[in-house]
Motif scaffolding. Structure first.
Motif, PDB file in Angstrom:
ATOM      1  N   ALA A  76     -27.733   7.856   6.443  1.00  0.00           N
ATOM      2  CA  ALA A  76     -28.770   7.205   5.445  1.00  0.00           C
ATOM      3  C   ALA A  76     -27.509   6.917   4.075  1.00  0.00           C
ATOM      4  CB  ALA A  76     -29.723   8.395   4.917  1.00  0.00           C
ATOM      5  N   GLU A  77     -26.614   7.764   3.632  1.00  0.00           N
ATOM      6  CA  GLU A  77     -25.657   7.438   2.597  1.00  0.00           C
ATOM      7  C   GLU A  77     -24.964   6.050   2.823  1.00  0.00           C
ATOM      8  OE1 GLU A  77     -21.477   9.057   2.359  1.00  0.00           O
ATOM      9  OE2 GLU A  77     -22.918  10.496   1.457  1.00  0.00           O
ATOM     10  N   MET A  78     -24.588   5.837   4.277  1.00  0.00           N
ATOM     11  CA  MET A  78     -23.845   4.824   4.467  1.00  0.00           C
ATOM     12  C   MET A  78     -24.607   3.479   4.326  1.00  0.00           C
ATOM     13  SD  MET A  78     -22.461   3.164   8.324  1.00  0.00           S
ATOM     14  CE  MET A  78     -24.103   2.730   8.566  1.00  0.00           C
TER      15      MET A  78
ATOM     16  N   ASN B 141     -25.548  -1.530   1.226  1.00  0.00           N
ATOM     17  CA  ASN B 141     -26.653  -2.397   1.151  1.00  0.00           C
ATOM     18  C   ASN B 141     -27.594  -2.799   2.166  1.00  0.00           C
ATOM     19  OD1 ASN B 141     -25.960  -2.760  -1.874  1.00  0.00           O
ATOM     20  ND2 ASN B 141     -24.146  -4.076  -0.982  1.00  0.00           N
ATOM     21  N   GLY B 142     -28.011  -1.793   3.013  1.00  0.00           N
ATOM     22  CA  GLY B 142     -28.623  -1.863   4.186  1.00  0.00           C
ATOM     23  C   GLY B 142     -28.210  -2.218   5.398  1.00  0.00           C
TER      24      GLY B 142
ATOM     25  N   MET C 158      -2.150   5.442  -3.777  1.00  0.00           N
ATOM     26  CA  MET C 158      -2.869   4.471  -2.657  1.00  0.00           C
ATOM     27  C   MET C 158      -4.365   4.516  -3.120  1.00  0.00           C
ATOM     28  SD  MET C 158      -2.222   3.944   1.255  1.00  0.00           S
ATOM     29  CE  MET C 158      -0.865   2.912   1.160  1.00  0.00           C
ATOM     30  N   ALA C 159      -5.240   3.741  -2.444  1.00  0.00           N
ATOM     31  CA  ALA C 159      -6.571   3.513  -2.780  1.00  0.00           C
ATOM     32  C   ALA C 159      -7.383   4.562  -1.801  1.00  0.00           C
ATOM     33  CB  ALA C 159      -6.683   2.090  -2.339  1.00  0.00           C
ATOM     34  N   LYS C 160      -8.582   4.896  -2.290  1.00  0.00           N
ATOM     35  CA  LYS C 160      -9.170   5.621  -1.813  1.00  0.00           C
ATOM     36  C   LYS C 160     -10.091   4.866  -0.510  1.00  0.00           C
ATOM     37  CE  LYS C 160     -13.193   8.733  -2.117  1.00  0.00           C
ATOM     38  NZ  LYS C 160     -14.350   9.125  -2.881  1.00  0.00           N
ATOM     39  N   ILE C 161      -9.805   5.212   0.581  1.00  0.00           N
ATOM     40  CA  ILE C 161     -10.636   4.356   1.802  1.00  0.00           C
ATOM     41  C   ILE C 161     -11.321   5.430   2.462  1.00  0.00           C
ATOM     42  CG2 ILE C 161     -10.279   3.040   3.666  1.00  0.00           C
ATOM     43  CD1 ILE C 161      -7.264   2.644   2.637  1.00  0.00           C
ATOM     44  N   GLU C 162     -12.676   4.855   2.632  1.00  0.00           N
ATOM     45  CA  GLU C 162     -13.480   5.529   3.535  1.00  0.00           C
ATOM     46  C   GLU C 162     -14.226   4.606   4.649  1.00  0.00           C
ATOM     47  OE1 GLU C 162     -16.269   7.811   0.479  1.00  0.00           O
ATOM     48  OE2 GLU C 162     -15.656   6.178  -0.379  1.00  0.00           O
ATOM     49  N   ILE C 163     -14.416   5.103   5.705  1.00  0.00           N
ATOM     50  CA  ILE C 163     -14.681   4.228   6.929  1.00  0.00           C
ATOM     51  C   ILE C 163     -15.749   5.174   7.599  1.00  0.00           C
ATOM     52  CG2 ILE C 163     -12.776   4.754   8.186  1.00  0.00           C
ATOM     53  CD1 ILE C 163     -13.026   2.112   9.769  1.00  0.00           C
ATOM     54  N   TYR C 164     -16.860   4.552   7.847  1.00  0.00           N
ATOM     55  CA  TYR C 164     -18.170   5.260   8.611  1.00  0.00           C
ATOM     56  C   TYR C 164     -18.053   4.831  10.095  1.00  0.00           C
ATOM     57  CZ  TYR C 164     -20.355   6.648   4.026  1.00  0.00           C
ATOM     58  OH  TYR C 164     -20.426   7.169   2.785  1.00  0.00           O
ATOM     59  N   THR C 165     -18.026   5.731  11.172  1.00  0.00           N
ATOM     60  CA  THR C 165     -17.764   5.239  12.344  1.00  0.00           C
ATOM     61  C   THR C 165     -18.598   6.015  13.264  1.00  0.00           C
ATOM     62  OG1 THR C 165     -16.138   7.210  12.554  1.00  0.00           O
ATOM     63  CG2 THR C 165     -15.205   4.907  11.735  1.00  0.00           C
ATOM     64  N   LYS C 166     -18.678   5.772  14.563  1.00  0.00           N
ATOM     65  CA  LYS C 166     -19.554   6.322  15.737  1.00  0.00           C
ATOM     66  C   LYS C 166     -18.633   6.392  16.593  1.00  0.00           C
ATOM     67  CE  LYS C 166     -24.169   4.963  14.794  1.00  0.00           C
ATOM     68  NZ  LYS C 166     -25.380   4.302  15.577  1.00  0.00           N
ATOM     69  N   ALA C 167     -18.880   7.580  17.711  1.00  0.00           N
ATOM     70  CA  ALA C 167     -17.919   7.663  18.642  1.00  0.00           C
ATOM     71  C   ALA C 167     -17.938   6.422  19.622  1.00  0.00           C
ATOM     72  CB  ALA C 167     -18.151   8.949  19.392  1.00  0.00           C
ATOM     73  N   PHE C 168     -16.851   6.319  20.293  1.00  0.00           N
ATOM     74  CA  PHE C 168     -16.765   5.303  21.322  1.00  0.00           C
ATOM     75  C   PHE C 168     -17.110   3.738  20.992  1.00  0.00           C
ATOM     76  CE2 PHE C 168     -18.174   9.153  23.193  1.00  0.00           C
ATOM     77  CZ  PHE C 168     -17.055   9.782  23.958  1.00  0.00           C
ATOM     78  N   CYS C 169     -16.961   3.417  19.786  1.00  0.00           N
ATOM     79  CA  CYS C 169     -17.227   2.233  19.019  1.00  0.00           C
ATOM     80  C   CYS C 169     -15.678   1.706  18.981  1.00  0.00           C
ATOM     81  CB  CYS C 169     -17.690   2.321  17.556  1.00  0.00           C
ATOM     82  SG  CYS C 169     -17.691   0.916  16.436  1.00  0.00           S
ATOM     83  N   PRO C 170     -15.822   0.392  19.693  1.00  0.00           N
ATOM     84  CA  PRO C 170     -14.405  -0.265  19.806  1.00  0.00           C
ATOM     85  C   PRO C 170     -14.184  -1.100  18.492  1.00  0.00           C
ATOM     86  CG  PRO C 170     -16.100  -1.441  20.817  1.00  0.00           C
ATOM     87  CD  PRO C 170     -16.747  -0.177  20.616  1.00  0.00           C
ATOM     88  N   TYR C 171     -15.100  -1.466  17.564  1.00  0.00           N
ATOM     89  CA  TYR C 171     -14.987  -1.967  16.366  1.00  0.00           C
ATOM     90  C   TYR C 171     -14.473  -1.046  15.369  1.00  0.00           C
ATOM     91  CZ  TYR C 171     -17.916  -5.694  18.425  1.00  0.00           C
ATOM     92  OH  TYR C 171     -18.208  -6.704  19.332  1.00  0.00           O
TER      93      TYR C 171
END
Length: 85
Positions: A42-44, A49-50, A1-14
């Motif tokens: 900063a990495e994210m 791309n900004g 399976m693909a490597k999946i990374e997801i950057y998140t914040k707490a309490f974020c409905p999206y």
């Protein structure tokens, strides 16, 4: 399976929506919580791309975008092939 990374914040409905979609596909992912900012935020931004909003999703180092982008990719039939790689 693909490597999946997801950057998140707490309490974020999206973020929750994007994670639920990935869960519904049976896809394992690495979640990077950037609620406190710092180096990982900063990495994210650099990798996305900004873009500063969350979530930001990457599949095999390919930037997919946010929750709406991920859902659109799925509706177009493009998500499953990426996950199967």
């Amino acid at each position: 399976m693909a490597k999946i990374e997801i950057y998140t914040k707490a309490f974020c409905p999206y973020c929750t929506r994007a994670k639920r979609l990935l869960d519904s596909k049976g896809a394992a992912f690495e979640e990077v919580d950037i609620s406190m900012g710092g180096e990982r935020r900063a990495e994210m931004i650099q990798r996305a791309n900004g873009r500063t909003t969350v979530p930001q999703v990457f599949i095999d180092d390919r930037h997919i975008g946010g929750s709406d982008d991920l859902a659109a990719l799925d509706r177009q039939g493009g998500l499953d092939p990426l996950l199967a790689q």
